[in-house]
Design an enzyme around this catalytic site. Sequence first.
Site, short mmCIF file in Angstrom:
data_model
loop_
_atom_site.label_atom_id
_atom_site.label_comp_id
_atom_site.label_asym_id
_atom_site.label_seq_id
_atom_site.Cartn_x
_atom_site.Cartn_y
_atom_site.Cartn_z
N ASP A 52 0.87 -1.17 0.00
CA ASP A 52 0.00 0.00 0.00
C ASP A 52 0.91 1.22 0.00
O ASP A 52 1.55 1.53 1.01
CB ASP A 52 -0.90 -0.02 1.24
CG ASP A 52 -1.78 1.22 1.34
OD1 ASP A 52 -1.71 2.09 0.45
OD2 ASP A 52 -2.56 1.31 2.31
N ASN A 79 5.95 3.14 -11.11
CA ASN A 79 4.88 3.22 -12.09
C ASN A 79 3.50 3.40 -11.46
O ASN A 79 2.58 3.90 -12.11
CB ASN A 79 4.88 1.95 -12.96
CG ASN A 79 3.67 1.87 -13.87
OD1 ASN A 79 3.61 2.57 -14.87
ND2 ASN A 79 2.71 1.04 -13.50
N TYR A 148 -4.81 15.48 -11.43
CA TYR A 148 -3.88 14.50 -11.99
C TYR A 148 -2.65 15.19 -12.59
O TYR A 148 -1.51 14.79 -12.35
CB TYR A 148 -4.60 13.67 -13.06
CG TYR A 148 -3.74 12.62 -13.71
CD1 TYR A 148 -3.40 11.47 -13.04
CD2 TYR A 148 -3.28 12.80 -15.02
CE1 TYR A 148 -2.60 10.49 -13.64
CE2 TYR A 148 -2.49 11.83 -15.62
CZ TYR A 148 -2.15 10.68 -14.93
OH TYR A 148 -1.36 9.73 -15.54
N LYS A 152 1.46 14.92 -11.66
CA LYS A 152 2.46 14.50 -12.64
C LYS A 152 3.48 15.59 -12.91
O LYS A 152 4.65 15.30 -13.19
CB LYS A 152 1.77 14.06 -13.94
CG LYS A 152 0.97 12.77 -13.79
CD LYS A 152 1.83 11.62 -13.26
CE LYS A 152 1.08 10.32 -13.14
NZ LYS A 152 1.94 9.21 -12.68
#
Length: 260
Positions: A52, A79, A148, A152
Amino acid sequence: MSTGPLAGLAVLVTGGASGIGAATADRFAAEGARVVVLDRDTAADHRTVRADLSDDASVRAAVETAVGHLGALDVLVNNAGVGAVGDVGANDDEEWHRVYDVNVVGLVRTTRAALPHLRRAAAERGSAAVVNTCSIAAWTGLPQRALYSATKGAVQALTLAMAADHLADGIRVNCVNPGTADTPWVQRLLDASADPAAERAALQARQPTGRLVSAEEVAHAIVHLADPRSGATTGTVLAVDGGMHGLRVPARPPGEGTSS
Protein backbone atom coordinates in the site's frame (compact mmCIF):
# COMPACT_ATOMS: atom_id res chain seq x y z
CA MET A 1 20.15 -19.01 -15.51
CA SER A 2 18.27 -16.31 -17.42
CA THR A 3 19.58 -15.26 -20.79
CA GLY A 4 19.11 -12.03 -22.70
CA PRO A 5 20.63 -8.57 -22.81
CA LEU A 6 19.46 -7.77 -19.26
CA ALA A 7 20.29 -11.15 -17.71
CA GLY A 8 21.11 -10.83 -14.02
CA LEU A 9 19.43 -7.44 -13.60
CA ALA A 10 17.15 -7.27 -10.51
CA VAL A 11 14.10 -5.08 -11.12
CA LEU A 12 11.22 -3.85 -8.96
CA VAL A 13 8.11 -2.42 -10.65
CA THR A 14 5.35 -0.70 -8.67
CA GLY A 15 1.81 -0.88 -9.95
CA GLY A 16 2.82 -3.86 -12.03
CA ALA A 17 -0.38 -5.89 -11.92
CA SER A 18 -1.90 -4.40 -15.08
CA GLY A 19 -1.48 -1.84 -17.84
CA ILE A 20 1.90 -0.16 -18.30
CA GLY A 21 3.33 -1.78 -15.17
CA ALA A 22 2.49 -5.31 -16.29
CA ALA A 23 3.83 -4.64 -19.79
CA THR A 24 7.03 -3.28 -18.25
CA ALA A 25 7.50 -6.28 -15.96
CA ASP A 26 6.94 -8.61 -18.92
CA ARG A 27 9.42 -6.71 -21.10
CA PHE A 28 12.15 -6.82 -18.46
CA ALA A 29 11.54 -10.55 -17.94
CA ALA A 30 11.63 -11.20 -21.69
CA GLU A 31 15.07 -9.57 -21.82
CA GLY A 32 16.40 -11.76 -19.03
CA ALA A 33 15.91 -9.62 -15.93
CA ARG A 34 14.57 -10.92 -12.64
CA VAL A 35 11.41 -9.01 -11.74
CA VAL A 36 9.22 -8.49 -8.68
CA VAL A 37 6.08 -6.37 -8.77
CA LEU A 38 4.57 -4.28 -5.97
CA ASP A 39 0.81 -3.86 -6.14
CA ARG A 40 -2.34 -4.01 -4.04
CA ASP A 41 -3.64 -6.72 -6.38
CA THR A 42 -1.64 -9.87 -5.72
CA ALA A 43 -3.95 -12.18 -7.69
CA ALA A 44 -2.99 -10.88 -11.13
CA ASP A 45 0.68 -11.90 -11.18
CA HIS A 46 2.71 -14.52 -9.31
CA ARG A 47 5.60 -12.04 -9.13
CA THR A 48 3.59 -9.64 -6.95
CA VAL A 49 4.33 -8.54 -3.39
CA ARG A 50 1.44 -6.67 -1.81
CA ALA A 51 2.07 -3.04 -0.91
CA ASP A 52 0.00 0.00 0.00
CA LEU A 53 1.94 3.02 -1.26
CA SER A 54 0.05 5.30 1.11
CA ASP A 55 1.57 3.51 4.12
CA ASP A 56 5.29 3.85 4.78
CA ALA A 57 5.58 0.69 6.89
CA SER A 58 3.84 -1.33 4.18
CA VAL A 59 6.17 0.03 1.52
CA ARG A 60 9.34 -0.61 3.53
CA ALA A 61 8.28 -4.16 4.33
CA ALA A 62 7.33 -4.87 0.72
CA VAL A 63 10.61 -3.52 -0.66
CA GLU A 64 12.60 -5.66 1.79
CA THR A 65 10.53 -8.72 0.82
CA ALA A 66 11.07 -8.00 -2.88
CA VAL A 67 14.82 -7.55 -2.45
CA GLY A 68 14.87 -10.78 -0.47
CA HIS A 69 13.33 -12.57 -3.46
CA LEU A 70 15.65 -10.87 -5.95
CA GLY A 71 18.83 -10.98 -3.91
CA ALA A 72 19.66 -7.39 -4.94
CA LEU A 73 18.07 -4.36 -6.57
CA ASP A 74 19.44 -2.72 -9.72
CA VAL A 75 16.36 -0.97 -11.08
CA LEU A 76 13.29 0.63 -9.52
CA VAL A 77 10.36 1.54 -11.77
CA ASN A 78 7.95 3.88 -10.00
CA ASN A 79 4.88 3.22 -12.09
CA ALA A 80 1.99 3.02 -9.60
CA GLY A 81 -0.51 5.85 -9.64
CA VAL A 82 -4.16 6.79 -9.49
CA GLY A 83 -6.20 9.07 -11.70
CA ALA A 84 -8.49 12.01 -11.09
CA VAL A 85 -11.02 13.80 -13.28
CA GLY A 86 -12.25 17.38 -13.15
CA ASP A 87 -11.18 21.00 -13.17
CA VAL A 88 -9.47 22.67 -10.22
CA GLY A 89 -12.76 23.05 -8.36
CA ALA A 90 -14.06 19.54 -8.90
CA ASN A 91 -12.25 17.67 -6.11
CA ASP A 92 -12.27 18.38 -2.38
CA ASP A 93 -9.23 18.56 -0.11
CA GLU A 94 -9.50 14.91 0.84
CA GLU A 95 -9.24 13.82 -2.80
CA TRP A 96 -6.30 16.15 -3.47
CA HIS A 97 -4.47 14.68 -0.50
CA ARG A 98 -5.34 11.10 -1.53
CA VAL A 99 -4.09 11.42 -5.11
CA TYR A 100 -0.94 13.30 -4.10
CA ASP A 101 -0.29 10.71 -1.41
CA VAL A 102 -0.14 7.91 -3.97
CA ASN A 103 1.22 9.62 -7.10
CA VAL A 104 3.91 11.73 -5.44
CA VAL A 105 4.51 10.72 -1.83
CA GLY A 106 4.06 7.04 -2.71
CA LEU A 107 6.88 7.39 -5.22
CA VAL A 108 8.98 9.03 -2.51
CA ARG A 109 8.24 6.23 -0.02
CA THR A 110 9.23 3.51 -2.47
CA THR A 111 12.39 5.25 -3.63
CA ARG A 112 13.41 6.05 -0.05
CA ALA A 113 13.08 2.39 0.92
CA ALA A 114 14.96 1.24 -2.19
CA LEU A 115 17.85 3.72 -2.02
CA PRO A 116 20.21 1.65 0.18
CA HIS A 117 19.86 -1.29 -2.20
CA LEU A 118 20.29 0.88 -5.30
CA ARG A 119 23.39 2.50 -3.82
CA ARG A 120 24.81 -0.95 -3.12
CA ALA A 121 24.10 -2.05 -6.69
CA ALA A 122 25.82 1.02 -8.09
CA ALA A 123 28.85 0.50 -5.86
CA GLU A 124 29.17 -3.22 -6.53
CA ARG A 125 28.05 -3.48 -10.16
CA GLY A 126 28.58 0.05 -11.47
CA SER A 127 24.97 0.66 -12.44
CA ALA A 128 21.63 1.44 -10.84
CA ALA A 129 18.58 3.22 -12.19
CA VAL A 130 15.21 4.66 -11.28
CA VAL A 131 12.55 5.26 -13.92
CA ASN A 132 9.38 7.16 -13.01
CA THR A 133 6.17 6.92 -15.01
CA CYS A 134 5.03 10.49 -15.44
CA SER A 135 2.57 11.77 -18.07
CA ILE A 136 2.08 14.12 -21.00
CA ALA A 137 -0.12 15.98 -18.49
CA ALA A 138 3.06 17.25 -16.80
CA TRP A 139 3.75 19.67 -19.66
CA THR A 140 0.60 19.83 -21.80
CA GLY A 141 -2.65 21.31 -20.52
CA LEU A 142 -5.40 18.70 -20.73
CA PRO A 143 -9.04 19.47 -19.99
CA GLN A 144 -10.58 18.01 -16.83
CA ARG A 145 -7.29 16.72 -15.46
CA ALA A 146 -6.28 19.47 -12.99
CA LEU A 147 -5.48 17.29 -9.98
CA TYR A 148 -3.88 14.50 -11.99
CA SER A 149 -1.79 17.01 -13.97
CA ALA A 150 -0.60 18.69 -10.78
CA THR A 151 0.70 15.40 -9.41
CA LYS A 152 2.46 14.50 -12.64
CA GLY A 153 4.05 17.93 -12.83
CA ALA A 154 5.42 17.21 -9.38
CA VAL A 155 6.73 13.81 -10.52
CA GLN A 156 8.55 15.39 -13.46
CA ALA A 157 10.19 18.03 -11.27
CA LEU A 158 11.02 15.41 -8.66
CA THR A 159 12.66 13.23 -11.31
CA LEU A 160 15.08 16.01 -12.23
CA ALA A 161 15.85 16.76 -8.58
CA MET A 162 16.48 13.08 -7.86
CA ALA A 163 18.74 12.80 -10.91
CA ALA A 164 20.87 15.66 -9.59
CA ASP A 165 20.92 14.35 -6.02
CA HIS A 166 21.97 10.82 -6.91
CA LEU A 167 24.63 11.43 -9.54
CA ALA A 168 27.28 10.93 -6.87
CA ASP A 169 25.65 7.62 -5.87
CA GLY A 170 25.88 6.30 -9.42
CA ILE A 171 22.08 6.08 -9.68
CA ARG A 172 20.54 7.34 -12.91
CA VAL A 173 17.01 8.80 -12.65
CA ASN A 174 14.74 9.42 -15.65
CA CYS A 175 11.04 9.48 -16.43
CA VAL A 176 8.71 8.68 -19.31
CA ASN A 177 5.78 10.88 -20.27
CA PRO A 178 3.19 8.72 -22.02
CA GLY A 179 0.39 10.20 -24.04
CA THR A 180 -3.07 8.70 -23.63
CA ALA A 181 -2.34 5.00 -23.35
CA ASP A 182 -4.67 2.12 -24.11
CA THR A 183 -4.79 0.73 -20.57
CA PRO A 184 -7.48 -0.65 -18.24
CA TRP A 185 -7.63 2.69 -16.39
CA VAL A 186 -8.35 4.63 -19.59
CA GLN A 187 -10.91 2.01 -20.58
CA ARG A 188 -12.70 2.47 -17.25
CA LEU A 189 -12.90 6.22 -17.93
CA LEU A 190 -14.31 5.52 -21.37
CA ASP A 191 -16.84 3.05 -20.00
CA ALA A 192 -18.07 5.68 -17.53
CA SER A 193 -18.73 8.23 -20.29
CA ALA A 194 -22.09 8.72 -22.01
CA ASP A 195 -20.70 7.53 -25.36
CA PRO A 196 -17.55 5.39 -24.94
CA ALA A 197 -17.00 4.97 -28.69
CA ALA A 198 -17.20 8.70 -29.34
CA GLU A 199 -14.95 9.45 -26.38
CA ARG A 200 -12.33 6.96 -27.60
CA ALA A 201 -12.47 8.52 -31.07
CA ALA A 202 -11.89 11.95 -29.52
CA LEU A 203 -8.87 10.70 -27.55
CA GLN A 204 -7.42 9.12 -30.68
CA ALA A 205 -8.01 12.28 -32.71
CA ARG A 206 -5.99 14.47 -30.34
CA GLN A 207 -2.94 12.24 -30.86
CA PRO A 208 -0.97 13.36 -33.95
CA THR A 209 -0.56 9.69 -34.88
CA GLY A 210 -4.33 9.19 -34.70
CA ARG A 211 -4.15 6.35 -32.21
CA LEU A 212 -3.61 5.71 -28.52
CA VAL A 213 -0.19 4.77 -27.19
CA SER A 214 0.20 1.09 -26.33
CA ALA A 215 1.37 -0.10 -22.93
CA GLU A 216 4.10 -2.07 -24.69
CA GLU A 217 5.48 1.09 -26.33
CA VAL A 218 5.78 2.77 -22.94
CA ALA A 219 7.36 -0.37 -21.49
CA HIS A 220 9.97 -0.35 -24.26
CA ALA A 221 10.95 3.22 -23.32
CA ILE A 222 11.16 2.38 -19.61
CA VAL A 223 13.39 -0.62 -20.24
CA HIS A 224 15.61 1.46 -22.53
CA LEU A 225 16.12 4.10 -19.82
CA ALA A 226 16.86 1.46 -17.18
CA ASP A 227 19.25 -0.53 -19.35
CA PRO A 228 22.86 -0.20 -18.10
CA ARG A 229 23.85 0.46 -21.71
CA SER A 230 22.04 3.82 -21.39
CA GLY A 231 24.66 4.85 -18.87
CA ALA A 232 24.97 8.44 -20.12
CA THR A 233 21.23 9.09 -19.83
CA THR A 234 20.03 10.70 -16.62
CA GLY A 235 17.70 13.60 -15.85
CA THR A 236 15.83 12.87 -19.08
CA VAL A 237 12.10 13.23 -19.69
CA LEU A 238 11.21 10.91 -22.56
CA ALA A 239 7.91 11.53 -24.35
CA VAL A 240 6.07 8.42 -25.57
CA ASP A 241 3.03 10.29 -26.80
CA GLY A 242 2.63 9.94 -30.54
CA GLY A 243 4.00 13.46 -31.00
CA MET A 244 1.39 15.12 -28.81
CA HIS A 245 3.83 17.32 -26.90
CA GLY A 246 6.08 18.45 -29.72
CA LEU A 247 3.98 18.38 -32.89
CA ARG A 248 1.20 20.67 -34.03
CA VAL A 249 -0.17 18.77 -36.98
CA PRO A 250 -3.57 17.16 -37.52
CA ALA A 251 -3.73 13.39 -37.47
CA ARG A 252 -3.93 11.93 -40.95
CA PRO A 253 -6.78 9.58 -41.81
CA PRO A 254 -5.66 5.93 -41.68
CA GLY A 255 -3.73 4.98 -44.80
CA GLU A 256 -3.14 8.54 -45.99
CA GLY A 257 0.47 9.30 -46.84
CA THR A 258 2.34 12.37 -47.93
CA SER A 259 1.78 13.66 -51.43
CA SER A 260 4.64 13.79 -53.92
